[in-house]
Each structure stands twice: as C-alpha cells, then as structure tokens.
Design a protein around this motif. Structure first.
Motif, mmCIF file in Angstrom:
data_model
loop_
_atom_site.group_PDB
_atom_site.id
_atom_site.type_symbol
_atom_site.label_atom_id
_atom_site.label_comp_id
_atom_site.label_asym_id
_atom_site.label_seq_id
_atom_site.Cartn_x
_atom_site.Cartn_y
_atom_site.Cartn_z
ATOM 1 N N ILE A 147 0.842 -1.202 0.000
ATOM 2 C CA ILE A 147 0.000 0.000 0.000
ATOM 3 C C ILE A 147 0.878 1.253 0.000
ATOM 4 O O ILE A 147 1.849 1.339 0.744
ATOM 5 C CB ILE A 147 -0.915 0.013 1.236
ATOM 6 C CG1 ILE A 147 -1.754 -1.280 1.290
ATOM 7 C CG2 ILE A 147 -1.820 1.245 1.236
ATOM 8 C CD1 ILE A 147 -2.484 -1.477 2.603
ATOM 9 N N MET A 148 0.507 2.217 -0.840
ATOM 10 C CA MET A 148 1.210 3.504 -0.883
ATOM 11 C C MET A 148 0.250 4.621 -0.515
ATOM 12 O O MET A 148 -0.859 4.701 -1.046
ATOM 13 C CB MET A 148 1.777 3.761 -2.283
ATOM 14 C CG MET A 148 2.482 5.114 -2.426
ATOM 15 S SD MET A 148 4.036 5.187 -1.493
ATOM 16 C CE MET A 148 5.109 4.245 -2.584
ATOM 17 N N LEU A 161 5.602 6.867 -11.157
ATOM 18 C CA LEU A 161 4.425 6.231 -11.753
ATOM 19 C C LEU A 161 4.549 4.712 -11.736
ATOM 20 O O LEU A 161 3.596 4.001 -11.408
ATOM 21 C CB LEU A 161 4.229 6.723 -13.188
ATOM 22 C CG LEU A 161 3.809 8.185 -13.358
ATOM 23 C CD1 LEU A 161 3.875 8.595 -14.824
ATOM 24 C CD2 LEU A 161 2.409 8.417 -12.810
ATOM 25 N N ASN A 162 5.733 4.215 -12.080
ATOM 26 C CA ASN A 162 5.956 2.769 -12.103
ATOM 27 C C ASN A 162 5.880 2.176 -10.699
ATOM 28 O O ASN A 162 5.316 1.091 -10.499
ATOM 29 C CB ASN A 162 7.313 2.446 -12.725
ATOM 30 C CG ASN A 162 7.336 2.716 -14.222
ATOM 31 O OD1 ASN A 162 6.299 2.672 -14.885
ATOM 32 N ND2 ASN A 162 8.508 3.015 -14.760
ATOM 33 N N MET A 205 1.869 -1.202 -6.910
ATOM 34 C CA MET A 205 1.262 -1.409 -5.602
ATOM 35 C C MET A 205 -0.112 -2.064 -5.741
ATOM 36 O O MET A 205 -0.686 -2.136 -6.826
ATOM 37 C CB MET A 205 1.122 -0.058 -4.877
ATOM 38 C CG MET A 205 2.439 0.600 -4.532
ATOM 39 S SD MET A 205 3.249 -0.267 -3.167
ATOM 40 C CE MET A 205 4.856 0.543 -3.141
ATOM 41 N N ASP A 206 -0.637 -2.529 -4.630
ATOM 42 C CA ASP A 206 -2.012 -3.046 -4.603
ATOM 43 C C ASP A 206 -3.018 -1.919 -4.376
ATOM 44 O O ASP A 206 -4.112 -1.937 -4.929
ATOM 45 C CB ASP A 206 -2.163 -4.096 -3.491
ATOM 46 C CG ASP A 206 -1.350 -5.344 -3.769
ATOM 47 O OD1 ASP A 206 -1.642 -6.018 -4.766
ATOM 48 O OD2 ASP A 206 -0.410 -5.621 -2.998
ATOM 49 N N GLY A 249 -5.558 -0.610 -6.915
ATOM 50 C CA GLY A 249 -6.759 0.024 -6.407
ATOM 51 C C GLY A 249 -6.447 1.453 -6.003
ATOM 52 O O GLY A 249 -5.467 1.703 -5.290
ATOM 53 N N ILE A 250 -7.241 2.409 -6.460
ATOM 54 C CA ILE A 250 -7.005 3.828 -6.180
ATOM 55 C C ILE A 250 -8.105 4.313 -5.246
ATOM 56 O O ILE A 250 -9.289 4.272 -5.592
ATOM 57 C CB ILE A 250 -6.976 4.649 -7.476
ATOM 58 C CG1 ILE A 250 -5.854 4.125 -8.379
ATOM 59 C CG2 ILE A 250 -6.780 6.129 -7.182
ATOM 60 C CD1 ILE A 250 -5.835 4.743 -9.765
ATOM 61 N N ILE A 251 -7.713 4.756 -4.055
ATOM 62 C CA ILE A 251 -8.670 5.068 -2.996
ATOM 63 C C ILE A 251 -8.690 6.557 -2.676
ATOM 64 O O ILE A 251 -7.694 7.128 -2.215
ATOM 65 C CB ILE A 251 -8.343 4.265 -1.712
ATOM 66 C CG1 ILE A 251 -8.157 2.781 -2.047
ATOM 67 C CG2 ILE A 251 -9.437 4.481 -0.678
ATOM 68 C CD1 ILE A 251 -9.321 2.138 -2.771
#
Length: 302
Positions: A44-45, A85-86, A91-92, A118-120
């Motif tokens: 996670i980032m 970006l890479n 990441m998940d 996944g973008i949160i």
C-alpha cells in the motif's frame, strides 16, 4: 508354504491400496487448507505520513505500507516522474486525500498503469466545504481536521483493504472499531470543557480551520479587511471574550499582542490525523480552565 506366502502378498497389497485410498484425500485437503488460509500480503502507498498512520491502525503489521511525503510544502510542489508512476502502479492500493491538498493527484492517476492497482479517494462520502476567494469558489482541502470527516476517511481505508483481502475482513473490522472507540473516548474527555467555550467568540483569519470549528460548534467570525481593533468594535465584540485562531505553521503578520490568541494546526506531517484533532481540542480546552482570566494567553507550538 508358497500358498501362505502368496496370501500374505495379496493381503499386503490390499492394505497398501486401502491406505492410499483413505490417506490421499486427507493429504490433498491439508494442502488445500494451507493454501486457503495463507494471508494475502498487500503493498500500500499513501501520499503522506498521517494517511500512513491511518492504514497502520487497520492493518497493524499484517501488510506493507509506505508513504511519499511528510511536509505539506513538499506535497504541494511535487513533480512526479516515470519512476514514481511505475512504483505506484506496482502497488495493490494507492491512497490519496482526494482534494486540492494534492494538486497533482488527478493527472498522476490518469497516467498510472491501473492493472491490479486500487485507487482510494479518502474524501469519498465527505461533505467538502467551499469558500469564496476573490469572486471565485475554492475547495477547502483540510477535511481531515474534522471529527466526523476523519471517521469517514478511516472507514474508506478499512473498506478498501477489506475489499482486497476479504479473508481477513473481520480482523480489519475489529481494528477499525478499536480505533474509532479509542478516538471517541479521547474526544469525550474534553466534551464538557468544549461546551463551556460557547461564551467566547473565535476570530478566524481564513477558512483553514472550518472543519474543526464546525465539528466543535465553536462560535466563529472571520476577519475581513478591517484592522482587528476596528473589526471587534464594528461587530460589538467583547475583547476579553474574543480568541483569535492563529495557524501554527504559517503564523500571521498581524500584531495580536493585545489580544487572546490560540495556535492551532490544520496539518502537521509528523502527527496522525486523530492526534492532530486531539491536540487542537486540548489546546482549545485550556480556555475552559482559565475562562475567567482576562490576560493575554498564547499557546505553545506542537
């Protein structure tokens, strides 16, 4: 003798076949169970450290989480590269505030290689506040300083992680409930003191603390283009019952030495959002203890 030996061979073969028939399914089930019970390890980032702290409340040490920045200025001035970006694309989950707090987030997200990422948006479900600035309407990005807004953001973190690791849904749910319960308990300790602040009028210098002041039902009025003394007179305010909110990071160029002031923080990179809210609440509650005092008081920095 040969007949006996032959019979023993037949019995031995039959026993072997029987053991295979009964033991093989057991071994297969054991292997399947081992595969099914294996934890899913998420990477996670988050954009900043306070968001990282939110994630840690939910995952504890189960998954890997990293953050990009601590300082607000670094976030505001960030220019992303192909390597960034890479890194995020691998990441998940990528978690961001979802407001102008990260002015580059929309373009960065457009360029990410989505795949399994996944973008949160932490602001999902939050009622964002706007304000007018030079005839333009602007978004107030500091929602994470509000009590209910923080809870919604934390819920979004929990829900996103549960969606990616449904096998451990209950574990994440328990951690979320513990975090909310502790947060509510800490805020409740200052409930009575905060209610006693109703006798004060808080002067704000801008809209940065709108989420906090609304959460705590503080009686506020925003300074306009008048001088402080003139502003207080025009609005029929009692100088002894006025407290001016000053930004802990940026301060103010105004001379407020003759007035009651309190230094609060709208964002503090090394402090989790719940601790940030609690810090501001504690600072405000100090006025409840000394509400009969008429001398000037300035709170200490974080």
């Amino acid at each position: 003798m040969k007949k006996i030996t032959f019979a023993m061979v037949i019995i031995t073969i039959a026993l072997s076949l029987g053991m295979s028939l009964f033991s093989s399914p057991l071994l297969a089930n054991t292997e399947n169970n081992r595969t099914e019970s294996r934890d899913k390890y998420l990477n996670i980032m988050t954009v900043n450290k306070p968001q990282y702290d939110m994630v840690k409340k939910i995952i504890k040490d189960k998954c890997n989480v990293q953050y990009m920045f601590t300082n607000e200025k670094d976030i505001s001035e960030f220019k992303y590269s192909e390597s960034v970006l890479n890194n995020i694309s691998n990441m998940d989950l990528f978690i961001y505030s979802g407001t102008s707090f990260e002015p580059w987030s929309a373009s960065l997200i457009d360029e990410l290689k989505k795949g399994n990422l996944g973008i949160i948006n932490l602001a999902r479900g939050v009622r964002l506040l706007n304000y007018s600035n030079e005839n333009n309407t602007k978004e107030n990005p500091y929602y994470f300083e509000g009590i209910e807004e923080y809870k919604i953001a934390l819920y979004n973190v929990k829900a996103a992680i549960q969606d990616r690791d449904p096998q451990n849904r209950d574990y994440y749910e328990d951690n979320y409930n513990i975090a909310i319960k502790e947060f509510d308990k800490n805020i409740k300790l200052y409930e009575d003191k905060l209610k006693s602040l109703s006798e004060y009028r808080f002067i704000t210098l801008n809209n940065d603390f709108d989420y906090l002041t609304k959460s705590l039902n503080l009686n506020t009025i925003q300074l306009d283009n008048h001088e402080i003394a003139e502003f207080i007179k025009i609005n029929n305010l009692d100088p002894k019952k006025v407290i001016i909110i000053v930004d802990g990071e940026n301060g103010t160029k105004l001379d407020l030495s003759a007035y009651n002031t309190i230094k609060l923080w709208k964002y503090y990179g090394d402090m989790s959002f719940d601790d940030l809210i609690l810090y501001n609440v504690k600072e405000l509650s100090k006025w409840a203890k000394a509400k009969e005092t008429t001398s000037v008081t300035t709170t200490s920095e974080a």
